[in-house]
Design a protein around this motif. Structure first.
Motif, short mmCIF file in Angstrom:
data_model
loop_
_atom_site.label_atom_id
_atom_site.label_comp_id
_atom_site.label_asym_id
_atom_site.label_seq_id
_atom_site.Cartn_x
_atom_site.Cartn_y
_atom_site.Cartn_z
N GLY A 365 1.04 -1.41 -0.01
CA GLY A 365 -0.06 0.07 -0.05
C GLY A 365 0.90 1.19 -0.07
N ALA A 366 2.10 1.24 -0.51
CA ALA A 366 2.80 2.55 -0.63
C ALA A 366 3.73 2.43 -2.06
CB ALA A 366 4.05 2.43 0.67
N SER A 367 4.22 3.63 -2.20
CA SER A 367 4.77 3.91 -3.72
C SER A 367 6.39 3.57 -3.17
CB SER A 367 4.47 5.26 -4.14
OG SER A 367 4.82 6.44 -2.99
N GLN A 368 6.79 3.90 -1.84
CA GLN A 368 8.04 3.60 -1.70
C GLN A 368 8.19 2.60 -0.48
OE1 GLN A 368 9.21 7.51 -0.74
NE2 GLN A 368 9.60 7.84 -2.91
N VAL A 369 9.05 1.45 -0.56
CA VAL A 369 8.96 0.42 0.32
C VAL A 369 10.64 0.23 0.53
CG1 VAL A 369 8.60 -2.01 0.85
CG2 VAL A 369 7.12 -0.47 -0.44
N ILE A 370 10.91 -0.07 2.05
CA ILE A 370 12.33 -0.28 2.43
C ILE A 370 12.27 -1.44 3.13
CG2 ILE A 370 14.20 0.25 4.05
CD1 ILE A 370 13.17 3.47 3.69
N VAL A 371 12.94 -2.60 2.69
CA VAL A 371 12.96 -4.04 3.14
C VAL A 371 14.17 -4.09 3.99
CG1 VAL A 371 13.05 -6.32 2.53
CG2 VAL A 371 12.10 -4.49 0.97
N LEU A 372 13.88 -4.73 5.41
CA LEU A 372 14.78 -5.25 6.30
C LEU A 372 14.81 -6.74 6.48
CD1 LEU A 372 13.77 -2.49 9.23
CD2 LEU A 372 15.50 -2.19 7.32
N PRO A 373 15.57 -7.37 5.81
CA PRO A 373 15.57 -8.94 5.81
C PRO A 373 15.91 -9.55 7.11
CG PRO A 373 17.50 -7.94 4.62
CD PRO A 373 16.75 -6.72 4.96
N ASN A 374 16.91 -8.82 7.89
CA ASN A 374 17.40 -9.56 9.14
C ASN A 374 18.01 -10.65 9.07
OD1 ASN A 374 16.04 -6.95 9.97
ND2 ASN A 374 14.16 -8.14 10.34
N ASP A 375 18.76 -11.10 7.85
CA ASP A 375 19.54 -12.43 7.73
C ASP A 375 20.16 -12.16 6.41
OD1 ASP A 375 19.59 -15.46 8.47
OD2 ASP A 375 19.15 -15.22 6.33
N TYR A 376 21.35 -12.59 6.55
CA TYR A 376 22.26 -12.42 5.31
C TYR A 376 21.54 -13.24 4.30
CZ TYR A 376 26.28 -13.05 2.20
OH TYR A 376 27.09 -13.10 1.07
N GLN A 377 21.29 -14.57 4.36
CA GLN A 377 20.59 -15.16 3.05
C GLN A 377 19.37 -14.46 2.66
OE1 GLN A 377 21.92 -17.62 1.17
NE2 GLN A 377 23.54 -17.82 2.58
N LEU A 378 18.54 -13.97 3.55
CA LEU A 378 17.29 -13.22 3.38
C LEU A 378 17.58 -11.94 2.67
CD1 LEU A 378 14.88 -13.76 6.16
CD2 LEU A 378 14.72 -14.46 3.72
N GLY A 379 18.74 -11.32 2.86
CA GLY A 379 19.14 -10.15 2.13
C GLY A 379 19.36 -10.22 0.51
N LEU A 380 19.85 -11.60 0.22
CA LEU A 380 19.96 -11.96 -1.09
C LEU A 380 18.37 -12.19 -1.86
CD1 LEU A 380 22.89 -14.43 -1.09
CD2 LEU A 380 23.17 -12.12 -1.31
N VAL A 381 17.66 -12.59 -1.15
CA VAL A 381 16.21 -12.86 -1.64
C VAL A 381 15.65 -11.53 -1.54
CG1 VAL A 381 13.98 -13.57 -0.79
CG2 VAL A 381 15.74 -14.99 -0.42
N ALA A 382 15.93 -10.57 -0.65
CA ALA A 382 15.53 -8.90 -0.71
C ALA A 382 15.90 -8.37 -1.85
CB ALA A 382 15.69 -8.30 0.39
N ASP A 383 17.18 -8.58 -2.39
CA ASP A 383 17.67 -8.01 -3.30
C ASP A 383 16.85 -8.38 -4.70
OD1 ASP A 383 19.70 -6.60 -2.06
OD2 ASP A 383 21.25 -8.02 -2.48
N SER A 384 16.64 -9.52 -4.79
CA SER A 384 15.87 -9.87 -6.16
C SER A 384 14.43 -9.52 -5.95
CB SER A 384 16.01 -11.53 -6.23
OG SER A 384 17.24 -11.91 -6.32
N ALA A 385 13.85 -9.65 -5.12
CA ALA A 385 12.49 -9.14 -4.79
C ALA A 385 12.22 -7.70 -5.12
CB ALA A 385 12.00 -9.39 -3.39
N VAL A 386 13.27 -6.69 -4.67
CA VAL A 386 13.47 -5.43 -5.00
C VAL A 386 13.29 -5.15 -6.33
CG1 VAL A 386 14.51 -3.15 -4.41
CG2 VAL A 386 13.76 -4.62 -2.72
#
Length: 537
Positions: A365-386
């Motif tokens: 519900g936003a035009s701008q989103v900041i992701v906090l993965p809180n885990d190294y491996q999830l950080g890689l997932v977050a990069d792809s999702a972004v």
């Protein structure tokens, strides 16, 4: 055109079929025959091929079609803000362009571009003026090259281009025109088809159930281009009613626009981006400047640093009811989840892949989103999702937190009213300043930086590396605290679901006795993947 003949209007379905990538690559023989037939039926005079007559006729037809569609375009206006003025702004911009008078085709286009730049109104009008400047960039250039120049100029004028908007239609039209025997026709058909795809490219449009107003407006301009060459294509899109929530006023912002008596500069764009969004700077000098900002005075002062201003317009606009910015955090544990949600974040499980995280970002519900993965491996997932979310029109970025305690520090400095990039940097700096520890029980044999870890041992990861191993949980926790607390002012203990309250109390007393000036706070995180999380700042 022979007044006794009506223009050919082909079915929308056929237009869309011809606009598919497969058909764009096919031989132009069928389209050429279609156009020859249409020319015979419509009685188009040979003079239409005269460049001056062609461009003059196109400008007049553009004003005519924008006039008849102004109300529809205004009603479609959802992105970037639902202020219902896209049709009005495009009409004002092209009406000024159509006032150009010259006996030379190249000079006519140049005059039209300058007039449009001076008179451009709103976000869409300013982008359209940049597009027109590109069209006039190379006098006498083939129409396909001119359309590509226009698409490039429009995209370059926007500080943060977003697909699914007017610039997408500009590029689709330009691409379709390349190596096509009928570039005007191909451009108009491709534009009409591309407009129908905009709701799937921009979540805000999909939720409102409309196509992009600026994109539809440029498609009409390209229809006029085809009509000026002898064929009218029917690429009309229905104008469904806009969801009322998108028309609701919430908060006050300002649309600031002025003509700057100086060339465009990156420094000006950067200053305006710090003040707001929807930044467009069109023209090579003088240039038309457009921005949506909370502080109108600051936006005007930014321009005065570079030259004189004229035609200054400040309009109060309604903000979209969507939050401008949201934080999405990957969280494990009911206590942590409740705490993050109380701080305004959207939470999602740590057991997610790219598809699930992308869905959370695009549906936040936003035009701008900041992701906090809180885990190294999830950080890689977050990069792809972004990356996927950005392609769908959401401005997204990742703050690479490796522990929930780093996310707590990042959320503490989060400011949705700050410029997006500045907010990301501030949150990243706060996360990096937080030293972190994760204490857990080893489930299988492994070799670590601290030596051999056997099943049942307790281990502590300190700032990303396994540094401590032991058979006693309390001993490992106290050693971990000793490794990171030092002269810290605040120690945060996030207790897991299996950590006893007795041990928690002992650790709090340990901190108080050893570091008397350090404040210690306890959060019942409830996480299953760590017995204890420690944050030190």
């Amino acid at each position: 055109m022979n007044p006794s003949c009506s223009p050919i209007r082909l079915p929308t379905a056929l237009c869309r079929l011809l606009a598919t990538p497969e058909n764009r690559r096919t031989s132009g023989r069928a389209q050429t025959h279609t156009r020859q037939l249409a020319l015979k039926l419509t009685g188009v005079p040979d003079s239409v091929h005269n460049q001056l007559v062609f461009w003059r006729r196109w400008l007049d037809l553009t004003v005519e079609t924008l006039t008849s569609h102004r109300a529809q375009l205004d009603a479609l206006n959802v992105f970037p803000i639902p202020d219902s003025d896209t049709g009005t702004n495009l009409l004002a911009t092209f009406t000024a362009a159509a006032s150009a008078r010259s006996a030379d085709a190249a000079e006519l286009l140049t005059q039209a571009a300058v007039a449009a730049t001076h008179a451009a109104q709103g976000n869409s009008g300013t982008i359209a003026a940049a597009w027109l400047s590109g069209l006039a960039q190379e006098p006498g250039a083939p129409i396909a090259r001119a359309l590509q120049n226009a698409a490039d100029k429009a995209r370059a004028a926007i500080a943060e281009p977003v697909d699914g908007t007017i610039i997408t239609i500009a590029q689709e039209a330009a691409s379709a025109a390349q190596d096509n025997p009928e570039p005007e026709w191909a451009a108009a058909v491709a534009a009409g088809h591309a407009v129908t795809l905009t709701p799937s490219q921009l979540p805000a449009l999909g939720r409102a159930g409309v196509v992009d107003a600026g994109a539809r407006g440029l498609a009409l301009v390209l229809e006029a281009l085809a009509a000026a060459h002898g064929i009218t294509s029917n690429t009309a899109c229905a104008a469904p009613e806009v969801n009322p929530v998108f028309a609701a006023e919430q908060g006050i912002r300002f649309e600031v626009q002025y003509l700057l008596d100086a060339p465009a500069s990156e420094e000006l764009v950067e200053r305006l981006e710090r003040l707001g969004d929807s930044v467009v700077v069109a023209g090579d000098g003088p240039c038309q400047v457009h921005v949506h900002a909370d502080d109108a005075g600051a936006a005007i002062e930014a321009g005065l640093r570079f030259g004189g201003l004229s035609q200054v317009r400040v309009t109060v606009i309604a903000q979209s009811p969507m939050p401008r910015r949201v934080v999405v955090s990957c969280v494990q544990g009911s206590g942590l989840r409740d705490m993050f949600e109380a701080a305004g974040a959207v939470t999602i499980s740590t057991d997610v892949g790219v598809a699930e995280l992308t869905h959370a970002i695009t549906h936040a519900g936003a035009s701008q989103v900041i992701v906090l993965p809180n885990d190294y491996q999830l950080g890689l997932v977050a990069d792809s999702a972004v990356e996927v979310a950005r392609a769908q029109g959401v401005g997204a970025n990742v703050v690479h937190t490796h522990s929930p305690v780093q996310a707590i520090a990042a959320l503490a400095v989060h400011d949705a009213h700050r410029r997006f990039d500045d907010d990301v940097v501030a949150m990243a700096e706060a996360a990096r300043a937080m030293r972190w520890v994760r204490v857990f029980q080893v489930t299988e044999y492994a070799w670590t930086m601290a030596g051999a870890a056997h099943q049942g041992d307790f281990a502590a990861i300190v700032d990303g590396e396994v540094r401590l191993l032991g058979a006693e949980l309390r001993e490992v926790c106290e050693q971990a605290l000793a490794a990171v607390v030092g002269g810290a002012e605040l120690v945060t203990l996030v207790t897991g679901a299996r950590l006893s309250s007795d041990l928690t109390g002992e650790l709090v007393r340990f901190v108080a006795q050893r570091w008397r000036y350090a404040e210690c706070q306890v959060i019942a995180g409830g996480q299953d993947d760590a017995l204890l999380l420690i944050g030190v700042e």
